[in-house]
Design a protein around this motif. Sequence first.
Motif, short mmCIF file in Angstrom:
data_model
loop_
_atom_site.label_atom_id
_atom_site.label_comp_id
_atom_site.label_asym_id
_atom_site.label_seq_id
_atom_site.Cartn_x
_atom_site.Cartn_y
_atom_site.Cartn_z
N GLU A 48 15.81 16.95 -3.73
CA GLU A 48 16.11 16.88 -2.40
C GLU A 48 16.46 15.24 -1.80
OE1 GLU A 48 13.35 18.77 -0.02
OE2 GLU A 48 12.71 17.01 0.65
N ARG A 83 16.82 12.64 1.52
CA ARG A 83 16.49 12.58 3.02
C ARG A 83 17.91 12.00 3.66
NH1 ARG A 83 10.56 10.20 2.91
NH2 ARG A 83 9.69 12.23 3.12
N ASP A 87 12.00 14.90 9.23
CA ASP A 87 12.84 14.42 8.26
C ASP A 87 13.78 15.51 8.20
OD1 ASP A 87 11.12 12.39 7.45
OD2 ASP A 87 10.10 13.46 6.15
N CYS A 122 16.62 16.71 5.71
CA CYS A 122 16.86 16.50 4.18
C CYS A 122 17.98 17.56 3.71
CB CYS A 122 15.70 16.90 3.57
SG CYS A 122 14.29 16.15 3.99
#
Length: 190
Positions: free
Chosen positions: A8, A10, A18, A20
């Motif tokens: 993952e 960001r 967030d 992502c």
Amino acid sequence: MRWIVHGERRVYTSAYLDLCLSDVEVPDGDRYEHHLVRLPRSVGTLVLDSAQRVLMVWRHRFTTDTWNWELPGGWVDPGESPERAAARETEEETGWRPGELRELAYIQPCAGITDAEQYLYLASTARHVGPPRDGFESDRVAWLPLADTPGMIARREIVGGVSLIGLLSVLNGHAVATQAVVAPAPRSAA
């Protein structure tokens, strides 16, 4: 069938969310980046008095440009329990301090794109402690008859997921709250 998450990254981060991109592999072997919105936990509180009235706030949501009645609620602060957040948010938004809270529902409102977790609590008592502390949260605070809420839902006067789940749970008899509110409950206070 379980998806495999390989990683993952960001794309954007703030105090509120967030954004992502998750590297996922679906069961047929395809692999791609899937958008994921990570959000803090949130709460809602359904306060139902002995006269079968529900404490709600009338507010505008700029994101959808709609006005609607909602149960009080908000974010869970870091280190705070959802139950404590529910009590705090109710008091801040309405000026009413709920009595004993019990969990009514746990909700993952949009699990395909976000990890949002919402906790819904039920209180059968509340005490008026003053005006709402967050004056920007709503235009009005009111005790609305529970019996009126199905029509309000049909007219799209109540559209928020937490509010709908809480009200429909109580209307369908999944929760019973019959104790009296400690102070007289005005029809509205703002």
